[in-house]
Motif scaffolding. Structure first.
Motif, PDB file in Angstrom:
ATOM      1  N   PHE A  20      25.365 -68.668  32.088  1.00 45.57           N
ATOM      2  CA  PHE A  20      25.132 -67.324  32.619  1.00 45.57           C
ATOM      3  C   PHE A  20      26.353 -66.458  32.304  1.00 45.57           C
ATOM      4  CE2 PHE A  20      24.343 -64.010  35.790  1.00 45.57           C
ATOM      5  CZ  PHE A  20      22.967 -63.873  35.689  1.00 45.57           C
ATOM      6  N   PHE A  21      26.089 -65.228  31.866  1.00 41.30           N
ATOM      7  CA  PHE A  21      27.154 -64.328  31.461  1.00 41.30           C
ATOM      8  C   PHE A  21      26.998 -62.985  32.157  1.00 41.30           C
ATOM      9  CE2 PHE A  21      26.746 -67.462  28.165  1.00 41.30           C
ATOM     10  CZ  PHE A  21      28.043 -67.724  27.763  1.00 41.30           C
ATOM     11  N   TYR A  22      28.075 -62.199  32.072  1.00 44.98           N
ATOM     12  CA  TYR A  22      28.058 -60.857  32.663  1.00 44.98           C
ATOM     13  C   TYR A  22      28.494 -59.840  31.609  1.00 44.98           C
ATOM     14  CZ  TYR A  22      27.639 -63.146  37.194  1.00 44.98           C
ATOM     15  OH  TYR A  22      27.193 -63.906  38.253  1.00 44.98           O
ATOM     16  N   LEU A  23      27.587 -58.945  31.273  1.00 48.60           N
ATOM     17  CA  LEU A  23      27.917 -57.841  30.378  1.00 48.60           C
ATOM     18  C   LEU A  23      28.640 -56.778  31.199  1.00 48.60           C
ATOM     19  CD1 LEU A  23      24.521 -57.681  28.473  1.00 48.60           C
ATOM     20  CD2 LEU A  23      26.718 -58.296  27.453  1.00 48.60           C
ATOM     21  N   LEU A  24      29.837 -56.410  30.766  1.00 46.46           N
ATOM     22  CA  LEU A  24      30.678 -55.507  31.545  1.00 46.46           C
ATOM     23  C   LEU A  24      30.446 -54.038  31.224  1.00 46.46           C
ATOM     24  CD1 LEU A  24      34.047 -57.489  31.383  1.00 46.46           C
ATOM     25  CD2 LEU A  24      32.295 -57.537  33.166  1.00 46.46           C
ATOM     26  N   ILE A  64      19.140 -50.351  24.964  1.00 47.19           N
ATOM     27  CA  ILE A  64      19.491 -49.275  25.893  1.00 47.19           C
ATOM     28  C   ILE A  64      19.102 -49.558  27.345  1.00 47.19           C
ATOM     29  CG2 ILE A  64      19.327 -46.805  26.361  1.00 47.19           C
ATOM     30  CD1 ILE A  64      20.892 -47.661  23.832  1.00 47.19           C
ATOM     31  N   PRO A  65      17.894 -50.066  27.651  1.00 49.79           N
ATOM     32  CA  PRO A  65      17.571 -50.319  29.069  1.00 49.79           C
ATOM     33  C   PRO A  65      18.585 -51.230  29.776  1.00 49.79           C
ATOM     34  CG  PRO A  65      15.577 -50.387  27.758  1.00 49.79           C
ATOM     35  CD  PRO A  65      16.715 -50.298  26.793  1.00 49.79           C
ATOM     36  N   LYS A  66      19.051 -52.275  29.095  1.00 48.12           N
ATOM     37  CA  LYS A  66      20.050 -53.153  29.702  1.00 48.12           C
ATOM     38  C   LYS A  66      21.362 -52.407  29.915  1.00 48.12           C
ATOM     39  CE  LYS A  66      21.697 -56.958  31.340  1.00 48.12           C
ATOM     40  NZ  LYS A  66      21.245 -57.464  32.652  1.00 48.12           N
ATOM     41  N   ALA A  67      21.739 -51.563  28.942  1.00 51.44           N
ATOM     42  CA  ALA A  67      22.969 -50.776  29.098  1.00 51.44           C
ATOM     43  C   ALA A  67      22.861 -49.835  30.290  1.00 51.44           C
ATOM     44  CB  ALA A  67      23.245 -49.982  27.820  1.00 51.44           C
ATOM     45  N   LEU A  68      21.702 -49.218  30.470  1.00 53.32           N
ATOM     46  CA  LEU A  68      21.495 -48.314  31.603  1.00 53.32           C
ATOM     47  C   LEU A  68      21.532 -49.078  32.924  1.00 53.32           C
ATOM     48  CD1 LEU A  68      18.680 -45.998  30.162  1.00 53.32           C
ATOM     49  CD2 LEU A  68      21.108 -45.454  30.447  1.00 53.32           C
ATOM     50  N   ALA A  69      20.998 -50.295  32.926  1.00 52.27           N
ATOM     51  CA  ALA A  69      21.052 -51.121  34.141  1.00 52.27           C
ATOM     52  C   ALA A  69      22.497 -51.427  34.519  1.00 52.27           C
ATOM     53  CB  ALA A  69      20.272 -52.412  33.927  1.00 52.27           C
ATOM     54  N   ILE A  70      23.339 -51.639  33.511  1.00 54.82           N
ATOM     55  CA  ILE A  70      24.764 -51.883  33.772  1.00 54.82           C
ATOM     56  C   ILE A  70      25.423 -50.620  34.322  1.00 54.82           C
ATOM     57  CG2 ILE A  70      26.971 -52.464  32.699  1.00 54.82           C
ATOM     58  CD1 ILE A  70      25.349 -54.075  30.608  1.00 54.82           C
ATOM     59  N   PHE A  71      25.139 -49.482  33.685  1.00 58.77           N
ATOM     60  CA  PHE A  71      25.761 -48.226  34.096  1.00 58.77           C
ATOM     61  C   PHE A  71      25.326 -47.789  35.495  1.00 58.77           C
ATOM     62  CE2 PHE A  71      25.834 -47.051  29.318  1.00 58.77           C
ATOM     63  CZ  PHE A  71      27.001 -47.772  29.141  1.00 58.77           C
ATOM     64  N   TRP A  72      24.043 -47.964  35.795  1.00 60.40           N
ATOM     65  CA  TRP A  72      23.492 -47.438  37.051  1.00 60.40           C
ATOM     66  C   TRP A  72      23.605 -48.410  38.220  1.00 60.40           C
ATOM     67  CZ3 TRP A  72      18.351 -45.367  34.525  1.00 60.40           C
ATOM     68  CH2 TRP A  72      18.631 -44.173  33.847  1.00 60.40           C
ATOM     69  N   SER A  78      24.288 -54.064  36.925  1.00 57.50           N
ATOM     70  CA  SER A  78      23.463 -55.252  36.735  1.00 57.50           C
ATOM     71  C   SER A  78      23.684 -55.826  35.334  1.00 57.50           C
ATOM     72  CB  SER A  78      21.976 -54.903  36.949  1.00 57.50           C
ATOM     73  OG  SER A  78      21.154 -56.023  36.742  1.00 57.50           O
ATOM     74  N   GLY A  79      24.842 -56.460  35.171  1.00 57.98           N
ATOM     75  CA  GLY A  79      25.193 -56.982  33.854  1.00 57.98           C
ATOM     76  C   GLY A  79      24.905 -58.456  33.667  1.00 57.98           C
ATOM     77  N   GLY A  80      24.377 -59.115  34.693  1.00 59.27           N
ATOM     78  CA  GLY A  80      24.098 -60.541  34.590  1.00 59.27           C
ATOM     79  C   GLY A  80      23.014 -60.845  33.572  1.00 59.27           C
ATOM     80  N   ILE A  81      23.258 -61.864  32.758  1.00 60.30           N
ATOM     81  CA  ILE A  81      22.277 -62.252  31.740  1.00 60.30           C
ATOM     82  C   ILE A  81      22.454 -63.734  31.429  1.00 60.30           C
ATOM     83  CG2 ILE A  81      23.791 -61.593  29.811  1.00 60.30           C
ATOM     84  CD1 ILE A  81      21.242 -60.691  28.300  1.00 60.30           C
ATOM     85  N   LEU A  99      32.644 -63.434  30.875  1.00 62.87           N
ATOM     86  CA  LEU A  99      32.553 -61.982  30.991  1.00 62.87           C
ATOM     87  C   LEU A  99      32.554 -61.374  29.587  1.00 62.87           C
ATOM     88  CD1 LEU A  99      35.132 -61.380  33.876  1.00 62.87           C
ATOM     89  CD2 LEU A  99      32.651 -61.719  34.055  1.00 62.87           C
ATOM     90  N   LEU A 100      31.456 -60.724  29.207  1.00 67.99           N
ATOM     91  CA  LEU A 100      31.314 -60.158  27.867  1.00 67.99           C
ATOM     92  C   LEU A 100      31.562 -58.656  27.913  1.00 67.99           C
ATOM     93  CD1 LEU A 100      28.049 -61.999  26.730  1.00 67.99           C
ATOM     94  CD2 LEU A 100      30.417 -62.740  26.452  1.00 67.99           C
ATOM     95  N   PRO A 101      32.633 -58.172  27.282  1.00 67.59           N
ATOM     96  CA  PRO A 101      32.949 -56.745  27.315  1.00 67.59           C
ATOM     97  C   PRO A 101      32.086 -55.942  26.346  1.00 67.59           C
ATOM     98  CG  PRO A 101      34.590 -57.901  26.021  1.00 67.59           C
ATOM     99  CD  PRO A 101      33.649 -58.955  26.549  1.00 67.59           C
ATOM    100  N   HIS A 102      30.828 -55.776  26.688  1.00 66.12           N
ATOM    101  CA  HIS A 102      29.893 -55.041  25.822  1.00 66.12           C
ATOM    102  C   HIS A 102      28.688 -54.618  26.652  1.00 66.12           C
ATOM    103  CE1 HIS A 102      28.486 -53.555  22.059  1.00 66.12           C
ATOM    104  NE2 HIS A 102      29.260 -54.353  21.330  1.00 66.12           N
ATOM    105  N   THR A 103      27.825 -53.805  26.030  1.00 67.78           N
ATOM    106  CA  THR A 103      26.591 -53.389  26.705  1.00 67.78           C
ATOM    107  C   THR A 103      25.397 -54.216  26.256  1.00 67.78           C
ATOM    108  OG1 THR A 103      26.194 -51.695  25.010  1.00 67.78           O
ATOM    109  CG2 THR A 103      27.405 -51.003  26.977  1.00 67.78           C
TER     110      THR A 103
END
Length: 314
Positions: A13-17, A80-88, A91-94, A175-179
């Motif tokens: 399990f990873f987290y997009l930051l 983009i939807p995943k990036a928006l989930a992170i921004f809003w 929710s970066g878990g994947i 922790l993955l520093p990306h969208t």
């Protein structure tokens, strides 16, 4: 003799930051992301609708454009939807499998788009260099076979990356520093050598993207040679105009990608958030701009759009 058992725990399990360093600006950054995504969806959907419903546009050139629009929708929807989930929602878990699935579709769609751009260059080459044989060369069956081979190439070349990543143990930082997930971006967090991943990634780039660019350049060299040997200036202008939209789309697709590779290779002093923003531009620019370019520069599509709007008003 004491025996020490060392258990290596591999992350699943990873987290997009998102964009590290700009976390406090995520809400503001999401505005252009969301706007571009809506524009990409509406623009490409409208383009597909116009081509499908207008019988006069059922020609190879517009069929390829319709496929390109579909790929643009897919590329933006994958990221983009995943990036928006992170921004809003932060929710970066994947999961690892979801991450692998995402980068598989990103890379395969990108390779497929490159193949379609090559096919569109070939279409213009046949239309200008062999106009009398155009319909004989690009028959419906030939188009279907070529398009299927492009999709097959994208799947076959990217599919091994799944197993190359699945074999790696991820016991480092999760922790993955990306969208979004990317092949090497994920593999470099493995606690084992990922040299094979790098070599295979370069191999895929050379047999797909680089080869496509070389063939596109050769096609346009022959196209320009044929155009400048046309008898009338009006004919030359018309031929150049038919290629103008495609050339703009080619530059829009390849230049950001080349720039990203150069920045990653030589821009070591550039902040990480700049790298990530540039990578996202590569995902957003073609889906947003392609329908606009073709809508403005292609007379037949402009006429169809005007007819659609006029008919709706009536």
């Amino acid at each position: 003799m004491a025996i020490t058992n060392i258990t290596v725990i591999s992350h699943t399990f990873f987290y997009l930051l998102g964009i590290p360093g700009l976390e406090d600006q995520h809400i503001w950054i999401s505005i252009p992301f969301f706007t571009c995504y809506i524009v990409a969806l509406l623009g490409n959907s409208l383009l597909i609708f116009i081509i499908v419903t207008d019988n006069s546009l059922h020609e190879p050139m517009y069929i390829f454009l319709c496929i390109l629009a579909g790929l643009d929708i897919s590329l933006s929807t994958i990221t983009i939807p995943k990036a928006l989930a992170i921004f809003w929602f932060n929710s970066g878990g994947i999961s690892l499998n979801a991450c692998i699935t995402q980068f598989f579709f990103i890379h395969s769609t990108f390779v497929a788009e490159s193949g379609i751009l090559l096919l569109m260059a070939f279409d213009r080459y046949v239309a200008i260099c062999y106009p009398l044989r155009y319909t004989m060369i690009l028959t419906r069956s030939v188009i279907i076979k070529i398009v299927m081979s492009i999709y097959l190439r994208s799947i076959v070349t990217i599919f091994p990356m799944i197993f190359l990543v699945k074999r790696l143990p991820f016991c480092k930082n999760n922790l993955l520093p990306h969208t979004y997930c990317e092949h090497i971006g994920l593999a470099k967090y493995a606690c084992a050598s990922f040299r094979v991943n790098i070599l295979y990634g370069l191999f895929v780039i050379f047999i797909t993207i680089v080869l496509d660019v070389i063939l596109i350049v050769l096609s346009y060299c022959m196209i320009l040679h044929a155009i400048f040997h046309l008898p009338s200036q009006e004919a030359r202008h018309k031929a150049l105009n038919t290629c103008g939209s495609h050339i703009c789309v080619i530059f829009l697709f390849y230049i950001p990608g080349i720039f990203t590779v150069l920045v990653q290779r030589y821009g070591k002093k550039i902040p990480p958030h700049v790298h990530i923003l540039i990578a996202n531009v590569c995902m957003l620019a073609p889906p947003v701009m392609n329908p606009i370019i073709y809508g403005i520069k292609t007379k037949q599509i402009k006429n169809s759009l005007s007819h659609l709007l006029f008919h709706r008003k009536r």
